[in-house]
Design a protein around this motif. Sequence first.
Motif, PDB file in Angstrom:
ATOM      1  N   ALA A  64       0.849  -1.195   0.000  1.00  0.00           N
ATOM      2  CA  ALA A  64       0.000   0.000   0.000  1.00  0.00           C
ATOM      3  C   ALA A  64       0.881   1.240   0.000  1.00  0.00           C
ATOM      4  O   ALA A  64       1.868   1.320   0.733  1.00  0.00           O
ATOM      5  CB  ALA A  64      -0.909  -0.008   1.226  1.00  0.00           C
ATOM      6  N   SER A  65       0.530   2.227  -0.828  1.00  0.00           N
ATOM      7  CA  SER A  65       1.389   3.415  -0.926  1.00  0.00           C
ATOM      8  C   SER A  65       0.605   4.719  -1.048  1.00  0.00           C
ATOM      9  O   SER A  65       1.175   5.769  -1.339  1.00  0.00           O
ATOM     10  CB  SER A  65       2.331   3.271  -2.128  1.00  0.00           C
ATOM     11  N   ALA A  66      -0.701   4.684  -0.837  1.00  0.00           N
ATOM     12  CA  ALA A  66      -1.540   5.867  -1.025  1.00  0.00           C
ATOM     13  C   ALA A  66      -1.078   7.055  -0.183  1.00  0.00           C
ATOM     14  O   ALA A  66      -1.100   8.207  -0.639  1.00  0.00           O
ATOM     15  CB  ALA A  66      -3.000   5.527  -0.718  1.00  0.00           C
ATOM     16  N   GLU A  67      -0.639   6.797   1.031  1.00  0.00           N
ATOM     17  CA  GLU A  67      -0.303   7.886   1.943  1.00  0.00           C
ATOM     18  C   GLU A  67       1.039   8.558   1.627  1.00  0.00           C
ATOM     19  O   GLU A  67       1.392   9.579   2.238  1.00  0.00           O
ATOM     20  CB  GLU A  67      -0.292   7.385   3.387  1.00  0.00           C
ATOM     21  N   ALA A 114      18.044  -6.635  -2.025  1.00  0.00           N
ATOM     22  CA  ALA A 114      17.623  -5.285  -2.408  1.00  0.00           C
ATOM     23  C   ALA A 114      16.193  -5.343  -2.938  1.00  0.00           C
ATOM     24  O   ALA A 114      15.646  -6.415  -3.205  1.00  0.00           O
ATOM     25  CB  ALA A 114      18.562  -4.721  -3.474  1.00  0.00           C
ATOM     26  N   VAL A 115      15.612  -4.167  -3.092  1.00  0.00           N
ATOM     27  CA  VAL A 115      14.288  -4.055  -3.712  1.00  0.00           C
ATOM     28  C   VAL A 115      14.326  -2.909  -4.713  1.00  0.00           C
ATOM     29  O   VAL A 115      15.228  -2.071  -4.691  1.00  0.00           O
ATOM     30  CB  VAL A 115      13.169  -3.797  -2.673  1.00  0.00           C
ATOM     31  N   CYS A 116      13.334  -2.885  -5.561  1.00  0.00           N
ATOM     32  CA  CYS A 116      13.256  -1.846  -6.576  1.00  0.00           C
ATOM     33  C   CYS A 116      11.783  -1.557  -6.861  1.00  0.00           C
ATOM     34  O   CYS A 116      10.958  -2.477  -6.859  1.00  0.00           O
ATOM     35  CB  CYS A 116      13.965  -2.316  -7.836  1.00  0.00           C
ATOM     36  N   PHE A 117      11.442  -0.310  -7.090  1.00  0.00           N
ATOM     37  CA  PHE A 117      10.059   0.015  -7.441  1.00  0.00           C
ATOM     38  C   PHE A 117      10.003   1.320  -8.224  1.00  0.00           C
ATOM     39  O   PHE A 117      10.896   2.177  -8.129  1.00  0.00           O
ATOM     40  CB  PHE A 117       9.167   0.096  -6.197  1.00  0.00           C
ATOM     41  N   LYS A 118       8.944   1.446  -8.993  1.00  0.00           N
ATOM     42  CA  LYS A 118       8.688   2.684  -9.731  1.00  0.00           C
ATOM     43  C   LYS A 118       7.828   3.602  -8.873  1.00  0.00           C
ATOM     44  O   LYS A 118       7.003   3.132  -8.092  1.00  0.00           O
ATOM     45  CB  LYS A 118       7.988   2.370 -11.056  1.00  0.00           C
ATOM     46  N   PHE A 119       8.027   4.891  -9.047  1.00  0.00           N
ATOM     47  CA  PHE A 119       7.237   5.862  -8.294  1.00  0.00           C
ATOM     48  C   PHE A 119       7.182   7.170  -9.076  1.00  0.00           C
ATOM     49  O   PHE A 119       7.891   7.344 -10.075  1.00  0.00           O
ATOM     50  CB  PHE A 119       7.824   6.079  -6.897  1.00  0.00           C
ATOM     51  N   THR A 120       6.367   8.078  -8.615  1.00  0.00           N
ATOM     52  CA  THR A 120       6.132   9.306  -9.366  1.00  0.00           C
ATOM     53  C   THR A 120       6.157  10.533  -8.466  1.00  0.00           C
ATOM     54  O   THR A 120       5.605  10.512  -7.358  1.00  0.00           O
ATOM     55  CB  THR A 120       4.760   9.240 -10.076  1.00  0.00           C
ATOM     56  N   ALA A 169      10.018  13.473  -3.768  1.00  0.00           N
ATOM     57  CA  ALA A 169       9.428  12.178  -4.123  1.00  0.00           C
ATOM     58  C   ALA A 169      10.361  11.024  -3.755  1.00  0.00           C
ATOM     59  O   ALA A 169       9.915   9.971  -3.285  1.00  0.00           O
ATOM     60  CB  ALA A 169       9.098  12.143  -5.612  1.00  0.00           C
ATOM     61  N   ILE A 170      11.656  11.212  -3.969  1.00  0.00           N
ATOM     62  CA  ILE A 170      12.632  10.176  -3.612  1.00  0.00           C
ATOM     63  C   ILE A 170      12.604   9.941  -2.099  1.00  0.00           C
ATOM     64  O   ILE A 170      12.640   8.802  -1.619  1.00  0.00           O
ATOM     65  CB  ILE A 170      14.042  10.574  -4.082  1.00  0.00           C
ATOM     66  N   TYR A 171      12.507  11.012  -1.345  1.00  0.00           N
ATOM     67  CA  TYR A 171      12.413  10.914   0.115  1.00  0.00           C
ATOM     68  C   TYR A 171      11.164  10.133   0.520  1.00  0.00           C
ATOM     69  O   TYR A 171      11.219   9.258   1.395  1.00  0.00           O
ATOM     70  CB  TYR A 171      12.398  12.320   0.716  1.00  0.00           C
ATOM     71  N   ARG A 172      10.050  10.429  -0.129  1.00  0.00           N
ATOM     72  CA  ARG A 172       8.813   9.708   0.189  1.00  0.00           C
ATOM     73  C   ARG A 172       8.920   8.232  -0.207  1.00  0.00           C
ATOM     74  O   ARG A 172       8.364   7.353   0.449  1.00  0.00           O
ATOM     75  CB  ARG A 172       7.615  10.366  -0.499  1.00  0.00           C
ATOM     76  N   GLY A 173       9.655   7.966  -1.293  1.00  0.00           N
ATOM     77  CA  GLY A 173       9.886   6.579  -1.688  1.00  0.00           C
ATOM     78  C   GLY A 173      10.673   5.818  -0.629  1.00  0.00           C
ATOM     79  O   GLY A 173      10.388   4.647  -0.340  1.00  0.00           O
ATOM     80  N   LEU A 174      11.652   6.473  -0.037  1.00  0.00           N
ATOM     81  CA  LEU A 174      12.415   5.854   1.047  1.00  0.00           C
ATOM     82  C   LEU A 174      11.534   5.608   2.270  1.00  0.00           C
ATOM     83  O   LEU A 174      11.677   4.581   2.959  1.00  0.00           O
ATOM     84  CB  LEU A 174      13.595   6.746   1.441  1.00  0.00           C
ATOM     85  N   GLN A 175      10.630   6.522   2.516  1.00  0.00           N
ATOM     86  CA  GLN A 175       9.704   6.336   3.634  1.00  0.00           C
ATOM     87  C   GLN A 175       8.794   5.125   3.394  1.00  0.00           C
ATOM     88  O   GLN A 175       8.490   4.373   4.323  1.00  0.00           O
ATOM     89  CB  GLN A 175       8.860   7.596   3.834  1.00  0.00           C
ATOM     90  N   LEU A 176       8.380   4.957   2.150  1.00  0.00           N
ATOM     91  CA  LEU A 176       7.576   3.786   1.802  1.00  0.00           C
ATOM     92  C   LEU A 176       8.353   2.509   2.100  1.00  0.00           C
ATOM     93  O   LEU A 176       7.815   1.561   2.698  1.00  0.00           O
ATOM     94  CB  LEU A 176       7.188   3.833   0.323  1.00  0.00           C
ATOM     95  N   PHE A 177       9.620   2.461   1.661  1.00  0.00           N
ATOM     96  CA  PHE A 177      10.435   1.284   1.927  1.00  0.00           C
ATOM     97  C   PHE A 177      10.582   1.050   3.426  1.00  0.00           C
ATOM     98  O   PHE A 177      10.447  -0.080   3.910  1.00  0.00           O
ATOM     99  CB  PHE A 177      11.824   1.434   1.297  1.00  0.00           C
ATOM    100  N   LYS A 178      10.848   2.099   4.165  1.00  0.00           N
ATOM    101  CA  LYS A 178      11.038   1.992   5.623  1.00  0.00           C
ATOM    102  C   LYS A 178       9.811   1.401   6.286  1.00  0.00           C
ATOM    103  O   LYS A 178       9.921   0.547   7.186  1.00  0.00           O
ATOM    104  CB  LYS A 178      11.338   3.375   6.205  1.00  0.00           C
ATOM    105  N   ALA A 179       8.633   1.809   5.831  1.00  0.00           N
ATOM    106  CA  ALA A 179       7.384   1.336   6.427  1.00  0.00           C
ATOM    107  C   ALA A 179       7.179  -0.160   6.204  1.00  0.00           C
ATOM    108  O   ALA A 179       6.550  -0.841   7.017  1.00  0.00           O
ATOM    109  CB  ALA A 179       6.209   2.125   5.861  1.00  0.00           C
ATOM    110  N   HIS A 180       7.706  -0.679   5.093  1.00  0.00           N
ATOM    111  CA  HIS A 180       7.505  -2.093   4.750  1.00  0.00           C
ATOM    112  C   HIS A 180       8.807  -2.890   4.788  1.00  0.00           C
ATOM    113  O   HIS A 180       8.840  -4.032   4.335  1.00  0.00           O
ATOM    114  CB  HIS A 180       6.893  -2.199   3.347  1.00  0.00           C
ATOM    115  N   THR A 182       1.851  -0.117  -4.841  1.00  0.00           N
ATOM    116  CA  THR A 182       3.117  -0.129  -5.567  1.00  0.00           C
ATOM    117  C   THR A 182       3.655  -1.553  -5.677  1.00  0.00           C
ATOM    118  O   THR A 182       3.707  -2.290  -4.686  1.00  0.00           O
ATOM    119  CB  THR A 182       4.160   0.762  -4.848  1.00  0.00           C
ATOM    120  N   THR A 183       4.053  -1.924  -6.886  1.00  0.00           N
ATOM    121  CA  THR A 183       4.685  -3.222  -7.101  1.00  0.00           C
ATOM    122  C   THR A 183       6.176  -3.111  -6.787  1.00  0.00           C
ATOM    123  O   THR A 183       6.875  -2.280  -7.376  1.00  0.00           O
ATOM    124  CB  THR A 183       4.507  -3.699  -8.553  1.00  0.00           C
TER     125      THR A 183
END
Length: 238
Positions: free
Chosen positions: A100-103, A124-130, A218-229, A111-112
């Motif tokens: 889940a990545s809505a927030e 490692a992991v990898c994902f697309k984001f905007t 956006a990159i910072y928020r992407g890192l936060q997404l990873f941290k959460a999961h 996000t896949t």
Amino acid sequence: MKLDPATIECLKAKIAVYREFLKNWLEPANLAQLRPKLEFQTGVLAGFALIASVLLGVTNCSTEGTIQRRLDEDLKKSLAEVVPAALYDNDMLQDTMTVASAEYNIGTDETTVYIAKKAGRVSAVCFKFTAPDGYSGAINMIMGIDRDGNILGVRVLSHKETPGLGDKIEVAKSDWILNFAGRSLDNLAPAKWAVKKDGGEFDQFAGATITPRKSVQAIYRGLQLFKAHQSQLINLEN
């Protein structure tokens, strides 16, 4: 053109449906009933439309496999730019997890995440984001992160930023995007995840501050997404 098994099965299924319809429609008893009626002429036209539909279906089946292969090839190339080949021995396109990545405001509610494993262990992991709020619209990116939360690489996939100014986020135009490698939430304070004009760590571009600013955010928020999961993702062992 050589067709793959999936395409062949798709064609077989479509042809079977159309064959059954035509078989029933062309039954002599059915034609005898239709011929005196206006519906017969309409049916003839429908028959031609059906043939056109069959041809369209055949074309669609024969091309959709090719299109998907091209998309997979492009994605593999992008993954290779942000996750070193030495870190994995699995097929990341087949080893995924949806989170889940809505927030996090990265362009999608889910996000896949592509999982990189070495000898069965997540490396490692990898994902697309905007970044949805670039100067001229969405900035689509992809990011690789090691299991400890350090950025392995970031690349811009597509954007509509101003040529000669905002397009410096592309690795082909400048090395700006390379400055994120090695960064993490642990080695850079939250306030530093910004362009220098805003008191942060990263350069802005002359005449184009919004583009790098929104990319950094956006990159910072992407890192936060990873941290959460993170715990969930790095424990996906074989």
